[in-house]
Write a protein that holds these residues in place. Structure first.
Motif, PDB file in Angstrom:
ATOM      1  N   LEU A 167      -8.919  -9.173  -2.163  1.00 37.67           N
ATOM      2  CA  LEU A 167      -7.768 -10.003  -1.772  1.00 37.67           C
ATOM      3  C   LEU A 167      -6.473  -9.197  -1.780  1.00 37.67           C
ATOM      4  N   LEU A 168      -6.311  -8.368  -2.797  1.00 36.06           N
ATOM      5  CA  LEU A 168      -5.051  -7.648  -2.971  1.00 36.06           C
ATOM      6  C   LEU A 168      -4.830  -6.540  -1.951  1.00 36.06           C
ATOM      7  N   ILE A 169      -5.863  -5.805  -1.622  1.00 35.11           N
ATOM      8  CA  ILE A 169      -5.699  -4.650  -0.736  1.00 35.11           C
ATOM      9  C   ILE A 169      -5.070  -5.053   0.598  1.00 35.11           C
ATOM     10  N   PRO A 170      -5.634  -6.016   1.325  1.00 34.11           N
ATOM     11  CA  PRO A 170      -4.987  -6.373   2.601  1.00 34.11           C
ATOM     12  C   PRO A 170      -3.620  -7.035   2.410  1.00 34.11           C
ATOM     13  N   ALA A 171      -3.445  -7.771   1.318  1.00 36.47           N
ATOM     14  CA  ALA A 171      -2.159  -8.437   1.091  1.00 36.47           C
ATOM     15  C   ALA A 171      -1.054  -7.421   0.815  1.00 36.47           C
ATOM     16  N   VAL A 172      -1.332  -6.440  -0.027  1.00 36.17           N
ATOM     17  CA  VAL A 172      -0.338  -5.408  -0.332  1.00 36.17           C
ATOM     18  C   VAL A 172      -0.075  -4.565   0.914  1.00 36.17           C
ATOM     19  N   GLU A 173      -1.116  -4.258   1.639  1.00 39.11           N
ATOM     20  CA  GLU A 173      -0.946  -3.481   2.862  1.00 39.11           C
ATOM     21  C   GLU A 173      -0.052  -4.226   3.859  1.00 39.11           C
ATOM     22  N   ALA A 174      -0.288  -5.522   4.011  1.00 32.46           N
ATOM     23  CA  ALA A 174       0.531  -6.330   4.924  1.00 32.46           C
ATOM     24  C   ALA A 174       1.978  -6.398   4.457  1.00 32.46           C
ATOM     25  N   GLN A 175       2.176  -6.591   3.140  1.00 32.40           N
ATOM     26  CA  GLN A 175       3.536  -6.627   2.598  1.00 32.40           C
ATOM     27  C   GLN A 175       4.229  -5.291   2.820  1.00 32.40           C
ATOM     28  N   ALA A 176       3.517  -4.191   2.610  1.00 32.45           N
ATOM     29  CA  ALA A 176       4.100  -2.861   2.779  1.00 32.45           C
ATOM     30  C   ALA A 176       4.502  -2.624   4.226  1.00 32.45           C
ATOM     31  N   GLN A 177       3.700  -3.087   5.163  1.00 29.20           N
ATOM     32  CA  GLN A 177       4.001  -2.878   6.579  1.00 29.20           C
ATOM     33  C   GLN A 177       5.256  -3.632   7.015  1.00 29.20           C
ATOM     34  N   GLN A 178       5.648  -4.632   6.255  1.00 26.13           N
ATOM     35  CA  GLN A 178       6.837  -5.417   6.591  1.00 26.13           C
ATOM     36  C   GLN A 178       8.120  -4.808   6.029  1.00 26.13           C
ATOM     37  N   THR A 179       8.011  -3.739   5.262  1.00 22.86           N
ATOM     38  CA  THR A 179       9.192  -3.109   4.685  1.00 22.86           C
ATOM     39  C   THR A 179       9.710  -2.016   5.618  1.00 22.86           C
ATOM     40  N   ASP A 180      10.854  -1.467   5.263  1.00 26.67           N
ATOM     41  CA  ASP A 180      11.463  -0.403   6.068  1.00 26.67           C
ATOM     42  C   ASP A 180      10.498   0.767   6.237  1.00 26.67           C
ATOM     43  N   ALA A 181      10.639   1.441   7.357  1.00 27.02           N
ATOM     44  CA  ALA A 181       9.735   2.551   7.682  1.00 27.02           C
ATOM     45  C   ALA A 181       9.774   3.673   6.645  1.00 27.02           C
ATOM     46  N   ASP A 182      10.932   3.965   6.096  1.00 26.59           N
ATOM     47  CA  ASP A 182      11.070   5.071   5.150  1.00 26.59           C
ATOM     48  C   ASP A 182      11.190   4.601   3.708  1.00 26.59           C
TER      49      ASP A 182
END
Length: 125
Positions: free
Chosen positions: A55-70
């Motif tokens: 559950l956590l892996i895709p959720a954290v990945e999705a949250q990370a992709q929504q943050t600034d590029a750098d």
């Protein structure tokens, strides 16, 4: 044991039961004083940790992709996702000591991913 960690209605993950599961193997401060559970309970905890990571892996990945590029938190979270993904490939082990070590590695990944999930704005603490 713990209740389900996903809250589909809210689209959020309840990290509290995940952290409770990890604490059963690591204690509050990841100290060596925590006695490992007996075999049947250890197997159940290990399976539950694997489910939490699923559950956590895709959720954290999705949250990370929504943050600034750098964003540094983004890169840290994605590194943790990669490490957790690698840890999921580890077998459960064939001796009691190895089984405990694997379960504790998974528990540390759960803790780390819960922290990243919270930091990236997905948490509920």
């Amino acid at each position: 044991m713990t209740r389900a960690a996903a809250n589909p209605a809210a689209g959020r993950i309840d990290t509290a039961p995940m952290l409770e599961t990890a604490a059963q193997l690591l204690g509050p401060d990841d100290g060596p004083d925590v006695l490992p559970p007996v075999a049947p309970e250890l197997e159940t905890l290990t399976a539950l940790l694997r489910t939490h990571l699923g559950l956590l892996i895709p959720a954290v990945e999705a949250q990370a992709q929504q943050t600034d590029a750098d964003s540094i938190p983004k890169f840290c979270a994605l590194a943790c996702v990669g490490e957790a993904t690698r840890k999921l490939r580890i077998g459960d082990g064939c001796t009691p000591d190895v089984r405990v070590a694997v379960a504790r590695k998974l528990a540390r990944c759960v803790r780390a991913l819960c922290d990243h999930y919270e930091q990236l704005g997905g948490g509920n603490r």
